[in-house]
Design a protein around this motif. Structure first.
Motif, PDB file in Angstrom:
ATOM      1  N   GLU A 190      33.221  59.800  28.305  1.00  0.00           N
ATOM      2  CA  GLU A 190      32.457  59.876  29.543  1.00  0.00           C
ATOM      3  C   GLU A 190      33.224  60.698  30.577  1.00  0.00           C
ATOM      4  OE1 GLU A 190      31.521  56.076  31.081  1.00  0.00           O
ATOM      5  OE2 GLU A 190      30.066  55.600  29.529  1.00  0.00           O
ATOM      6  N   GLU A 191      32.475  61.423  31.418  1.00  0.00           N
ATOM      7  CA  GLU A 191      33.100  62.234  32.445  1.00  0.00           C
ATOM      8  C   GLU A 191      33.705  61.383  33.559  1.00  0.00           C
ATOM      9  OE1 GLU A 191      33.608  65.509  32.538  1.00  0.00           O
ATOM     10  OE2 GLU A 191      32.825  65.551  30.496  1.00  0.00           O
ATOM     11  N   LYS A 192      33.187  60.171  33.717  1.00  0.00           N
ATOM     12  CA  LYS A 192      33.644  59.314  34.819  1.00  0.00           C
ATOM     13  C   LYS A 192      35.134  59.019  34.692  1.00  0.00           C
ATOM     14  CE  LYS A 192      32.934  54.902  37.136  1.00  0.00           C
ATOM     15  NZ  LYS A 192      32.891  55.498  38.457  1.00  0.00           N
ATOM     16  N   LYS A 193      35.854  59.342  35.717  1.00  0.00           N
ATOM     17  CA  LYS A 193      37.287  59.063  35.766  1.00  0.00           C
ATOM     18  C   LYS A 193      37.557  58.006  36.833  1.00  0.00           C
ATOM     19  CE  LYS A 193      38.251  62.483  32.898  1.00  0.00           C
ATOM     20  NZ  LYS A 193      38.759  62.264  31.554  1.00  0.00           N
ATOM     21  N   SER A 220      41.041  50.052  18.731  1.00  0.00           N
ATOM     22  CA  SER A 220      40.550  50.510  20.028  1.00  0.00           C
ATOM     23  C   SER A 220      41.267  51.787  20.466  1.00  0.00           C
ATOM     24  CB  SER A 220      40.734  49.412  21.078  1.00  0.00           C
ATOM     25  OG  SER A 220      40.260  49.827  22.338  1.00  0.00           O
ATOM     26  N   TYR A 221      42.586  51.810  20.290  1.00  0.00           N
ATOM     27  CA  TYR A 221      43.358  52.994  20.665  1.00  0.00           C
ATOM     28  C   TYR A 221      42.970  54.191  19.807  1.00  0.00           C
ATOM     29  CZ  TYR A 221      47.337  56.088  21.443  1.00  0.00           C
ATOM     30  OH  TYR A 221      48.126  57.177  21.740  1.00  0.00           O
ATOM     31  N   PHE A 222      42.785  53.961  18.504  1.00  0.00           N
ATOM     32  CA  PHE A 222      42.357  55.045  17.603  1.00  0.00           C
ATOM     33  C   PHE A 222      40.990  55.592  18.036  1.00  0.00           C
ATOM     34  CE2 PHE A 222      39.735  56.204  13.922  1.00  0.00           C
ATOM     35  CZ  PHE A 222      40.459  57.294  13.428  1.00  0.00           C
ATOM     36  N   MET A 223      40.068  54.704  18.390  1.00  0.00           N
ATOM     37  CA  MET A 223      38.749  55.142  18.836  1.00  0.00           C
ATOM     38  C   MET A 223      38.843  55.960  20.126  1.00  0.00           C
ATOM     39  SD  MET A 223      36.551  51.658  18.062  1.00  0.00           S
ATOM     40  CE  MET A 223      35.160  52.194  19.053  1.00  0.00           C
ATOM     41  N   MET A 224      39.723  55.526  21.035  1.00  0.00           N
ATOM     42  CA  MET A 224      39.899  56.263  22.285  1.00  0.00           C
ATOM     43  C   MET A 224      40.412  57.676  22.025  1.00  0.00           C
ATOM     44  SD  MET A 224      42.489  55.566  25.486  1.00  0.00           S
ATOM     45  CE  MET A 224      43.887  56.310  24.621  1.00  0.00           C
ATOM     46  N   ARG A 225      41.439  57.799  21.183  1.00  0.00           N
ATOM     47  CA  ARG A 225      42.008  59.120  20.905  1.00  0.00           C
ATOM     48  C   ARG A 225      40.996  60.025  20.211  1.00  0.00           C
ATOM     49  NH1 ARG A 225      44.729  60.671  24.049  1.00  0.00           N
ATOM     50  NH2 ARG A 225      45.529  62.296  22.681  1.00  0.00           N
ATOM     51  N   ARG A 226      40.258  59.468  19.253  1.00  0.00           N
ATOM     52  CA  ARG A 226      39.250  60.262  18.551  1.00  0.00           C
ATOM     53  C   ARG A 226      38.170  60.740  19.509  1.00  0.00           C
ATOM     54  NH1 ARG A 226      35.635  57.333  14.095  1.00  0.00           N
ATOM     55  NH2 ARG A 226      34.853  56.422  16.028  1.00  0.00           N
ATOM     56  N   GLU A 227      37.742  59.847  20.401  1.00  0.00           N
ATOM     57  CA  GLU A 227      36.687  60.196  21.347  1.00  0.00           C
ATOM     58  C   GLU A 227      37.157  61.249  22.344  1.00  0.00           C
ATOM     59  OE1 GLU A 227      34.834  57.555  24.696  1.00  0.00           O
ATOM     60  OE2 GLU A 227      33.774  57.091  22.835  1.00  0.00           O
ATOM     61  N   MET A 228      38.377  61.137  22.808  1.00  0.00           N
ATOM     62  CA  MET A 228      38.890  62.098  23.786  1.00  0.00           C
ATOM     63  C   MET A 228      39.132  63.467  23.159  1.00  0.00           C
ATOM     64  SD  MET A 228      41.435  59.699  26.108  1.00  0.00           S
ATOM     65  CE  MET A 228      41.676  60.970  27.344  1.00  0.00           C
ATOM     66  N   PRO A 239      40.277  57.754  31.048  1.00  0.00           N
ATOM     67  CA  PRO A 239      38.903  57.439  31.442  1.00  0.00           C
ATOM     68  C   PRO A 239      38.762  55.980  31.850  1.00  0.00           C
ATOM     69  CG  PRO A 239      38.928  58.686  29.403  1.00  0.00           C
ATOM     70  CD  PRO A 239      40.348  58.284  29.679  1.00  0.00           C
ATOM     71  N   ALA A 240      37.882  55.728  32.793  1.00  0.00           N
ATOM     72  CA  ALA A 240      37.701  54.377  33.321  1.00  0.00           C
ATOM     73  C   ALA A 240      37.324  53.378  32.229  1.00  0.00           C
ATOM     74  CB  ALA A 240      36.636  54.395  34.416  1.00  0.00           C
TER      75      ALA A 240
END
Length: 456
Positions: A217-220, A203-211, A143-144
């Motif tokens: 966000e849908e924005k790619k 930050s990486y943990f938050m990204m993986r959890r969110e994905m 994601p962007a």
């Protein structure tokens, strides 16, 4: 016990006004000018002399910062020459082949951004990484917003707060604290490692959890690869190899011959200038290179001055708290205002390592709110020197802590007006990027402050 005079109170009041302006998201150059004028008038009792002191303080500040301004200008000039022939894209092509999925994209974009930021500074690195690697990240589903976070945290956070190669940040901090650049750099390594690992890891943990939760966000990122047409691929490939090899040789020479501080910076700057000349001649021929090389040099200095113009004035005010600087600008009877203030406070309130560590981090974070990343360094360096003089504390470690706090906040990671370049490149909202970075950076500052208190 130290007695405070009118000069001390003016310095204290103006410092609070400047901090208040920062909290209100206002520029602080004019309050610094007012502060210098008031100090000059109070010390001399003469309006004309005060105006002269204003100019002289800025000139003295410029002399303190001139070395790093020049090296950044020359490195950017070199990068302009590289971009003109497409060598920057040639350097990135092997990296593109390694990115296979979104997880790898986050780390590879971040690590490449860190390395390039060390070599040519984060601001030009953003454009380079954005143009060459973001489309690849989009292809593998990153994601962007998280691509922007990786660029931001590794570049404007980890890269700029350490600045091990160009040595801009530690040079300013060390000058204000009365230390050698190498002292601050050595002291910053464990703190920098703790800050970087904590922040990027969260930050990486938050990204993986969110994905995984599907809340991302849908924005790619636009997946269409941006490929510039390179007129001279052979030359671009040669320069893409020559540039990193030249700087690796520099680093080997620094270790081999124990070249440090200003001498190391001079080696980097000189190498960058020589590379710029070589690239310009090989691309344009000797005749046209005379003009093209000059244009690249102009672009480099324009960039450096735009970055440092406000920093010079801001530093002039905060340097006034340093005894050596004050004597140079005001006169031989001047004293170190910050040192006096620190000694006075120490006499009133017992200052423990814990309190001092928290205060240094707080001052660094507050002075970083202007979004420049560097304007607060003279203050945190001076404050570290002041506190260390009144307590049994390692000055270099305290200075490094303040530097890390200042740059991670002010370099552009958690304030919307500081992350605009990265947000624009990635096509995300600045406030959203700042919000994503907020928790990781604050956690990192907390852990780093605790570690600093334990070891200083």
């Amino acid at each position: 016990m130290v007695t405070l005079t009118t000069l001390h109170y003016i310095y204290i009041i103006m410092t609070f006004i400047i901090l208040a302006a920062l909290l209100m998201k206002k520029e602080i150059v004019m309050p610094c000018i007012v502060g210098i004028l008031l100090i000059g008038f109070t010390y001399s009792g003469n309006v004309l002399t005060a105006i002269q002191i204003l100019n002289n303080s800025i000139m003295a500040s410029c002399v303190e910062l001139l070395g790093i301004i020049v090296v950044i200008a020359l490195v950017v000039a070199m990068s302009k020459s590289m971009m003109a022939i497409g060598a920057d894209e040639m350097m990135m092509r092997p990296v593109r082949k390694v990115i296979k999925n979104d997880k790898m994209a986050f780390w590879i974009i971040g690590i490449v951004m860190l390395i390039v930021s060390w070599l040519i500074w984060p601001s030009p690195a953003v454009a380079l990484i954005g143009a060459l690697l973001l489309p690849v990240a989009g292809d593998v589903g990153l994601p962007a917003i998280w691509a922007a976070a990786a660029i931001n945290l590794f570049g404007h956070g980890a890269g700029l707060s350490s600045d091990f190669f160009i040595q801009g940040a530690p040079a300013i901090s060390a000058a204000a604290a009365g230390l050698e650049v190498t002292d601050v750099m050595k002291a910053s390594i464990p703190l920098w490692a703790v800050m970087t690992i904590t922040t990027v890891g969260i930050s990486y943990f938050m990204m993986r959890r969110e994905m995984k939760s599907g809340r991302v966000e849908e924005k790619k990122i636009e997946g269409k690869k941006i490929q510039r047409e390179i007129a001279k691929p052979g030359l671009a490939k040669f320069v893409a190899v020559l540039m990193p090899v030249a700087f690796v040789v520099d680093m080997v020479m620094m270790v081999q011959f124990k070249i440090t501080g200003g001498d190391a910076t001079a080696l980097v700057a000189g190498t960058a200038l020589i590379l710029m000349c070589i690239i310009s001649i090989m691309d344009n021929g000797l005749g046209d290179a005379l003009e093209k090389g000059t244009d690249a040099l102009k672009d480099g200095f324009i960039f450096a001055i735009k970055i440092f113009a406000p920093v010079i004035v801001i530093a002039a005010f905060f340097f006034m708290g340093n005894e050596g600087f004050a004597k140079n600008v005001l006169g031989e009877d001047a004293t170190g205002l910050l040192n006096d203030i620190g000694m006075y406070i120490t006499g009133l309130v017992p200052m423990s390592k814990t309190v001092i560590g928290i205060v240094e981090t707080g001052i660094g974070a507050i002075t970083g709110l202007d979004g420049s990343g560097f304007s607060g360094l003279p203050l945190v360096g001076s404050v570290a020197q002041t506190f260390s003089a009144s307590a049994d504390i390692n000055t270099a470690t305290l200075t490094a802590l303040g530097q890390i706090a200042t740059v991670w906040v002010g370099g552009g990671t958690i304030i919307p007006w500081g992350v605009i370049p990265v947000a624009a490149i990635c096509g995300v909202k600045p406030q959203e990027l700042a919000r994503k970075n907020m928790v990781p950076v604050l956690c990192g500052l907390t852990v780093t402050t605790i570690v600093a208190i334990l070891i200083m």
